[in-house]
Every structure is written in C-alpha cells, then in structure tokens.
Design a protein around this motif. Sequence first.
Motif, PDB file in Angstrom:
ATOM      1  N   ILE A  29      42.828  89.640  47.967  1.00 19.34           N
ATOM      2  CA  ILE A  29      41.986  88.687  47.383  1.00 19.34           C
ATOM      3  C   ILE A  29      41.602  88.723  45.878  1.00 19.34           C
ATOM      4  O   ILE A  29      41.676  87.640  45.291  1.00 19.34           O
ATOM      5  CB  ILE A  29      40.681  89.149  47.976  1.00 19.34           C
ATOM      6  N   LYS A  30      41.944  89.696  45.258  1.00 25.58           N
ATOM      7  CA  LYS A  30      41.837  90.074  43.811  1.00 25.58           C
ATOM      8  C   LYS A  30      43.090  89.342  43.047  1.00 25.58           C
ATOM      9  O   LYS A  30      42.923  88.490  42.007  1.00 25.58           O
ATOM     10  CB  LYS A  30      42.039  91.352  43.480  1.00 25.58           C
ATOM     11  N   GLU A  31      44.237  89.209  43.811  1.00 26.06           N
ATOM     12  CA  GLU A  31      45.212  88.453  43.219  1.00 26.06           C
ATOM     13  C   GLU A  31      45.086  86.997  43.556  1.00 26.06           C
ATOM     14  O   GLU A  31      45.407  86.296  42.249  1.00 26.06           O
ATOM     15  CB  GLU A  31      46.660  89.095  43.944  1.00 26.06           C
ATOM     16  N   ILE A  32      44.581  86.521  44.458  1.00 29.19           N
ATOM     17  CA  ILE A  32      44.240  85.122  44.593  1.00 29.19           C
ATOM     18  C   ILE A  32      43.178  84.720  43.592  1.00 29.19           C
ATOM     19  O   ILE A  32      43.223  83.560  42.919  1.00 29.19           O
ATOM     20  CB  ILE A  32      43.790  84.891  46.027  1.00 29.19           C
ATOM     21  N   GLU A  33      42.430  85.367  43.548  1.00 32.95           N
ATOM     22  CA  GLU A  33      41.091  85.174  42.246  1.00 32.95           C
ATOM     23  C   GLU A  33      41.651  85.320  40.910  1.00 32.95           C
ATOM     24  O   GLU A  33      41.434  84.249  40.163  1.00 32.95           O
ATOM     25  CB  GLU A  33      40.031  86.299  42.479  1.00 32.95           C
ATOM     26  N   LYS A  34      42.549  86.072  40.842  1.00 30.43           N
ATOM     27  CA  LYS A  34      43.202  86.071  39.315  1.00 30.43           C
ATOM     28  C   LYS A  34      43.859  84.853  39.113  1.00 30.43           C
ATOM     29  O   LYS A  34      44.067  84.164  38.170  1.00 30.43           O
ATOM     30  CB  LYS A  34      44.145  87.230  39.051  1.00 30.43           C
ATOM     31  N   SER A  35      44.827  84.344  40.148  1.00 35.41           N
ATOM     32  CA  SER A  35      45.680  83.291  39.970  1.00 35.41           C
ATOM     33  C   SER A  35      44.782  82.020  39.793  1.00 35.41           C
ATOM     34  O   SER A  35      45.278  81.168  39.185  1.00 35.41           O
ATOM     35  CB  SER A  35      46.539  83.115  41.548  1.00 35.41           C
ATOM     36  N   LEU A  57      44.973  72.300  41.577  1.00 32.79           N
ATOM     37  CA  LEU A  57      43.629  73.008  41.279  1.00 32.79           C
ATOM     38  C   LEU A  57      42.502  72.681  42.315  1.00 32.79           C
ATOM     39  O   LEU A  57      41.922  73.673  42.750  1.00 32.79           O
ATOM     40  CB  LEU A  57      43.093  72.683  39.932  1.00 32.79           C
ATOM     41  N   GLU A  58      42.544  71.528  42.910  1.00 33.82           N
ATOM     42  CA  GLU A  58      41.640  71.183  43.758  1.00 33.82           C
ATOM     43  C   GLU A  58      41.652  72.160  45.163  1.00 33.82           C
ATOM     44  O   GLU A  58      40.899  72.703  45.747  1.00 33.82           O
ATOM     45  CB  GLU A  58      41.668  69.502  44.283  1.00 33.82           C
ATOM     46  N   ARG A  59      43.063  72.218  45.430  1.00 27.68           N
ATOM     47  CA  ARG A  59      43.399  73.125  46.596  1.00 27.68           C
ATOM     48  C   ARG A  59      43.054  74.501  46.338  1.00 27.68           C
ATOM     49  O   ARG A  59      42.167  75.426  47.184  1.00 27.68           O
ATOM     50  CB  ARG A  59      44.674  72.872  47.003  1.00 27.68           C
ATOM     51  N   VAL A  60      43.485  75.126  45.257  1.00 22.30           N
ATOM     52  CA  VAL A  60      43.148  76.532  44.971  1.00 22.30           C
ATOM     53  C   VAL A  60      41.590  76.774  44.740  1.00 22.30           C
ATOM     54  O   VAL A  60      41.384  77.921  45.159  1.00 22.30           O
ATOM     55  CB  VAL A  60      44.017  77.015  43.674  1.00 22.30           C
ATOM     56  N   LEU A  61      40.963  75.673  44.227  1.00 21.41           N
ATOM     57  CA  LEU A  61      39.526  75.916  44.039  1.00 21.41           C
ATOM     58  C   LEU A  61      38.590  75.922  45.420  1.00 21.41           C
ATOM     59  O   LEU A  61      38.031  77.038  45.499  1.00 21.41           O
ATOM     60  CB  LEU A  61      39.108  74.738  43.455  1.00 21.41           C
ATOM     61  N   ILE A  62      39.397  75.308  46.420  1.00 20.94           N
ATOM     62  CA  ILE A  62      38.846  75.415  47.661  1.00 20.94           C
ATOM     63  C   ILE A  62      39.095  76.737  48.446  1.00 20.94           C
ATOM     64  O   ILE A  62      38.128  77.476  48.953  1.00 20.94           O
ATOM     65  CB  ILE A  62      39.146  74.280  48.811  1.00 20.94           C
ATOM     66  N   ALA A  63      40.405  76.979  48.337  1.00 20.82           N
ATOM     67  CA  ALA A  63      40.749  78.335  48.698  1.00 20.82           C
ATOM     68  C   ALA A  63      39.954  79.634  47.924  1.00 20.82           C
ATOM     69  O   ALA A  63      39.537  80.406  48.748  1.00 20.82           O
ATOM     70  CB  ALA A  63      42.380  78.632  48.315  1.00 20.82           C
ATOM     71  N   ASN A  64      39.776  79.629  46.888  1.00 23.39           N
ATOM     72  CA  ASN A  64      38.975  80.590  46.372  1.00 23.39           C
ATOM     73  C   ASN A  64      37.379  80.595  46.634  1.00 23.39           C
ATOM     74  O   ASN A  64      37.041  81.633  46.798  1.00 23.39           O
ATOM     75  CB  ASN A  64      38.859  80.065  44.624  1.00 23.39           C
ATOM     76  N   MET A  65      36.887  79.355  46.991  1.00 27.68           N
ATOM     77  CA  MET A  65      35.584  79.202  47.425  1.00 27.68           C
ATOM     78  C   MET A  65      35.511  79.894  49.067  1.00 27.68           C
ATOM     79  O   MET A  65      34.556  80.755  49.212  1.00 27.68           O
ATOM     80  CB  MET A  65      34.906  77.632  47.559  1.00 27.68           C
ATOM     81  N   ILE A  66      36.436  79.596  49.666  1.00 26.49           N
ATOM     82  CA  ILE A  66      36.487  80.144  51.287  1.00 26.49           C
ATOM     83  C   ILE A  66      36.532  81.795  50.883  1.00 26.49           C
ATOM     84  O   ILE A  66      35.890  82.402  51.833  1.00 26.49           O
ATOM     85  CB  ILE A  66      37.530  79.774  51.964  1.00 26.49           C
ATOM     86  N   ILE A  67      37.465  82.156  50.145  1.00 24.89           N
ATOM     87  CA  ILE A  67      37.726  83.681  50.065  1.00 24.89           C
ATOM     88  C   ILE A  67      36.592  84.422  49.692  1.00 24.89           C
ATOM     89  O   ILE A  67      36.206  85.212  49.945  1.00 24.89           O
ATOM     90  CB  ILE A  67      39.040  83.921  49.175  1.00 24.89           C
ATOM     91  N   ASN A  68      36.040  83.725  48.654  1.00 26.03           N
ATOM     92  CA  ASN A  68      34.658  84.329  48.105  1.00 26.03           C
ATOM     93  C   ASN A  68      33.736  84.576  49.158  1.00 26.03           C
ATOM     94  O   ASN A  68      32.882  85.319  49.158  1.00 26.03           O
ATOM     95  CB  ASN A  68      34.031  83.497  46.847  1.00 26.03           C
ATOM     96  N   ASN A  69      33.599  83.613  50.083  1.00 25.47           N
ATOM     97  CA  ASN A  69      32.802  83.288  51.100  1.00 25.47           C
ATOM     98  C   ASN A  69      32.845  84.589  52.095  1.00 25.47           C
ATOM     99  O   ASN A  69      31.999  85.167  52.420  1.00 25.47           O
ATOM    100  CB  ASN A  69      32.510  81.978  51.820  1.00 25.47           C
ATOM    101  N   LEU A  70      34.162  84.566  52.098  1.00 25.77           N
ATOM    102  CA  LEU A  70      34.763  85.899  53.115  1.00 25.77           C
ATOM    103  C   LEU A  70      34.323  87.011  52.720  1.00 25.77           C
ATOM    104  O   LEU A  70      33.658  87.872  53.389  1.00 25.77           O
ATOM    105  CB  LEU A  70      36.162  86.031  53.369  1.00 25.77           C
ATOM    106  N   LYS A  71      34.345  87.392  51.206  1.00 26.78           N
ATOM    107  CA  LYS A  71      33.993  88.602  50.621  1.00 26.78           C
ATOM    108  C   LYS A  71      32.741  88.732  50.412  1.00 26.78           C
ATOM    109  O   LYS A  71      32.066  89.999  50.799  1.00 26.78           O
ATOM    110  CB  LYS A  71      34.716  88.437  49.347  1.00 26.78           C
ATOM    111  N   ILE A 137      46.909  77.192  55.024  1.00 27.54           N
ATOM    112  CA  ILE A 137      45.345  77.111  55.074  1.00 27.54           C
ATOM    113  C   ILE A 137      44.736  77.061  56.445  1.00 27.54           C
ATOM    114  O   ILE A 137      43.601  77.448  56.711  1.00 27.54           O
ATOM    115  CB  ILE A 137      44.941  76.336  53.966  1.00 27.54           C
ATOM    116  N   GLN A 138      45.333  76.056  57.135  1.00 29.61           N
ATOM    117  CA  GLN A 138      45.379  75.709  58.179  1.00 29.61           C
ATOM    118  C   GLN A 138      45.586  76.750  59.314  1.00 29.61           C
ATOM    119  O   GLN A 138      44.754  76.839  60.226  1.00 29.61           O
ATOM    120  CB  GLN A 138      46.003  74.205  58.599  1.00 29.61           C
TER     121      GLN A 138
END
Length: 650
Positions: A29-35, A57-71, A137-138
């Motif tokens: 998760i930290k690696e994804i957040e850094k990227s 960026l739109e895709r990575v932004l959504i991914a980052n939001m989801i991963i933050n929610n998981l965390k 992501i799916q």
Amino acid sequence: MAKDSIIINNNNFNKIKSEIPYEKFSQIIKEIEKSYEEIVEIYKKAEHNRRICGIMLERVLIANMIINNLKICKEENLNFFLSEKNYINLNRFSIIISKIYKLLLEISQLQSLYKYIKYNNIEKIVKNLKDDFDSTIQILNFPLKVNYNLNSDDKRIKADINDLNEYLQYIEGDLTDSDKNVSDIVIHLNALNNTINSKLYDHDEFDEFLPYNDFEILNNDFSSTRKCKRIKNGDNDFVAFKLVNNKNDIIKQVKILSKLEKCHNIIKFYGLIIEDNNVDKWYLVNEWAEYGNLRNYYLEYGPLDVNVKLKFAVDIARGLNFLKSIGMINCISIYAENILITDRETAKIGGNFNSIDYSNMNLERNSKLENLTQYLAPELLNSNSQRYETKSIIYSFGKLLWEIAEEKYPQKRYETFSTNSFLPKEYKEISQKATNDDPYLRPTLAKIFITLHRLYKNDDKKLSSSTYVLKNEVKEKGIIKESKFSDFNYMTLDIAMIQHKLSDGDCNLAFKCFETYSKLGDMRAKYFKAYYIHKKYIKLDIDDTKRDQLIAKLFKEVADLDEYPEAQIRYGYCLYKGIGVKKNLKEALEYYTKAAENHQINAMYNAGFLYFSGDAGKKDFKLGERYMKLAAYHQYKPAMEYCKKHNILL
C-alpha cells in the motif's frame, strides 16, 4: 500484456486460504501511495501528452481512494487482508502502477520522448497498460465497486498524439531533425546540462578566452553592453560585449552557452573575452541585436502590424520551448528588455541566462525587480523560498504577450486588452490563461506555441473539447497455480533489492522473491533473476551451456519489452560475445542502440564504437559521433578519451 504476466481470477485459486499479516499488505500500500504522489507531480508538470497523463491519473486516483478506504476501515475489510489471493493481485496492481509512473515520466517531456516518437508506439503502449490496469482492478474485487466508461479515452489519446505531431511538425529551431523526431542537439544538450549541474562535472579553471585583438571596439561609453566589430578572417560582423557580473556562474555555463546557437531564437554566444590591461573585466561576446530590445523596438517603430506581433510571439515561444527541452528554462528571466531584435527582425531571447534570485530580496528597494514586478508570478511575490519554475516563466510570457499586443509596459497585475490591439481572440485567451494566479491552470509552453503558430499561419481552427468518462472492461488472465510468497516471508521487491545491495544479504531469499515477482510480470524482477543466474549467486542443476541459454533468454524477454534497459545492454553483450545465443554483432548493435536511447551510458559508448568501427556490418560516422558524444557528455571516461584521440569536438 506479456504472455507470462499472471493474474489470479476469482473463480480459481480456491485452494489458497493462507492468512497473511496486515503489515505485509501495508508495504505494498505504501508503494502504491508513493507512486500515486509521483504521478500527480508528473501530471502537474507535463509538457506533452497531458490528456494521457490525465487518463492514467484518474485511474490511479480511484485506486488510491479505494486503498485508503481499505486502510482506514481495516477491521471492516478484514477478509480482504486475510486473502493471499488478494495479496498476490495487489502486488501485480502495484507493478502496473509503477509501469504507469515510468511511462508518464518519459512521455510527458520532450527530451525523453525520442524512442516513442521513433517507433510510433505511444498509443499502443498506453492502451495496453490502461487495459492491464482496468482488468486488474476488476479482478481484485475491491469492497468499493469501480465502474469505468472508456468511450472518450481513445479520443483523448488521439488528441494528444495529434497535438504532439503538430508540435514536432512546426517547432523547428533545431528541436527536431529532418524526420520530425527529437533532434540529437536536444538530447546532447540535455545530457550536458544535467552533467554540468551534477557533482560529476569537472569545473576546472576556465582559460579559453577569445583574443582581444580580434575585435574593434566601436563605442567606449563604458556601458554594460558595448558594440564591437569582429575583424578576424574577414568576418567583419558586429558583436556585443556584455559585462560579466558573476564569473563563477559563467564558467559553469560557458560550455553549454556556446552550443545555444543551434536555436535560431536565442541570441548567439561566441565566447568570453578579457578586457585588455584589465584582467578583472570579463565580457560575454554575443550576437549583435541591431534593433535593440523589444520595448525599444515598438516604441521607435510602432504601432506594429499584427503579423509582426504574432511573428515575435512565435519566435519567443520557440526559444522558450528549446530552453525547456534542454533543462535551462529556469536560467532565464522573461521581460521585454531581455528580448532582442536582430537586423532580420527576428525576436531572440537575450543573453541574461542567470535568473534573478528572488529569495531574501526587498522588492521596494531593488530597482531591477521594481521594474519587473508586473512580470513576476504571484507565487514568487508571495514566498521568498519559491524557485523560478517553468510555470512562473509561463506567467512572465503571458505578460509579455500582453505587452506585445498593447505596445506598453503592464502597470497593473490584471491588465485587459484594448479594442484597438487587433489581435485574435485566441491570442488574448492564451495570454490570459498564462497569467492565471493558479500555476497549474496555466497552459504548457508546447500548448502556447501551437496556439500562436496556428494564428501566425492563419489557422484559426479551435481545439475541440470533450467530456471524459470511463467504461467497464475486463480481460481474461492466466492463473497462478502455486503460491511462493510464503517462501520469502512475503518480502516486497523493494525489500529484496535492499537484500541484494547488502554485503551480507540473503541471496537465496532475494532470488526466490525475484523469481516469484517475475511470474507476476515485473520486468525488474525478471532481470535480477537472470542477473543472479549470470553471476552464479545461486546454483542451478543444469550445465553451463543451458545456463547461458537461460540467461540470454531471460535478458532478451526483458529487453524486448523495453521496460528495464539494463537488460538491453546485457542481451547486447550476449550477442556480442555469443553467450547463450549465436554471435551476431549487427543484432548486438540494435540492442546497444535501444539501451543508449534509454539513457544507458556504457551502451552509448558501445553503440558509438560499433558505428565507428563498422564491425556490425556498416560504418556510420554520424551515428557513431552521436552516441560517442552523448557518452562523453555524461563524463564517461572511455568516451571522452575516444573523442580526444579521434579529434571529435565536444
């Protein structure tokens, strides 16, 4: 996607039920957040392909939001973190995001676009990477559902490609070559500038001064700029002597200043000279600007014709794009007195290549800054610590466009265009956008050039705008039949790299990690798997012939995907020496050339040597010189010695 890139499908992998500690997920998760943070910065600074950067960026932004929610909601999502299937797919997801970062880093700036333009493959690579992301992501089946609509993605990608092609078609000024690719000059100067600004560059005492007796002083008014006549070899042309204030900065820059003559919209620099009988007075010897600076020109010859104003604007935009491409955009100040008009009525950026230091300065007491206040971007006035970034240069250029239109110095922060300026609507709009208070809402220099060039060429077509949405799309993936992550304690690839660098690191553990991640499609992991076998860090129960064949096969797989250029050097060497493959110098040169285009310094030397020698089948002195000089500009000693021995001027 590579054929051995593996994804776990939800309908399979029922046998995996291992529980994994949360901290193992946390590392990924930290690696994804850094990227994600790095991709945001790339988007903000993107000079080219900004729509493509936005799609990703739109895709990575959504991914980052989801991963933050998981965390954040870790307890509610406990089942997700107990699944080894999710751990493996999240690793794969992190690898894809890292690939997105690398791609955007390279296609967003002109100097690193060379190989993509050469092979005309931006669109294909972007679409493949986008599809990989959407599919992964799916399959991850996050607690929050993601619905993509991809209807406009293709249009946005094509719009970026079309803009880039138009830019390369018309930018000229030695930014492009005859094939409309990024010119060798840009690549060489960018490498040289980076080296000069690094600790690698050897700043010896400068002693290459022009002979004072080669010039005739035409005015002795003791001003900072003096008109002179060059009388050597029948040149008899006029030059300007400009007094040097900071000798240390000039010594550092003189190597690259002498090569700026390649751009026709930057004032030519001929060298340095010491005043006769006064060793403390140094002068820059520059091209003479017959009509003086831009402000003097419009005051004496105005009102100017609209076409002249547009030509000057295009000239300046072309010069700024050249400086941006070689990494010198932050070394200049843009204002009317630093734009010089030659005898052919060409506007050129002047010789003031030491931008003003805005830190710790009192604007009210500094007369030079007081005259430039309206040209300074708000971020520079509001903070003493701000650097003079590209966005601030764009603001100054926007103000200059207003001054060109109105033929007067801007007196206010927010100036409007008068009805008698007669400049096209698009000209006024690009000037206003360039002076937006928010730096990230200002257009890029490439965008400004395209707009001004279209106007100058009487092309008033408007850029079409579109709304951007995503659509759902999933691809079939293969299935990992067996999990190996527990064998190396769920070590991430970055941690494995730390083990690799340690003198007492666990090579066997690191190799297991590299081997497993290579099955997930990570080319860095596959490279190090081959590297470990090559260096005999691990033992394989095969003979030397098969071992060499395996090494060559792995290096080739990585090299052909163009994701880890070190593999291109390694496989080139296999071909050069006949290790694991049949010896083939022609093919070795192809891989060395690819690696050189990917900034591998020793590959630049190898390619240059083979082009010069003709050992690969055909001599090519032009390409030989290109790559050998590139290696030398990076301070690669064998290349520097080769150039010196063979009289290749650097």
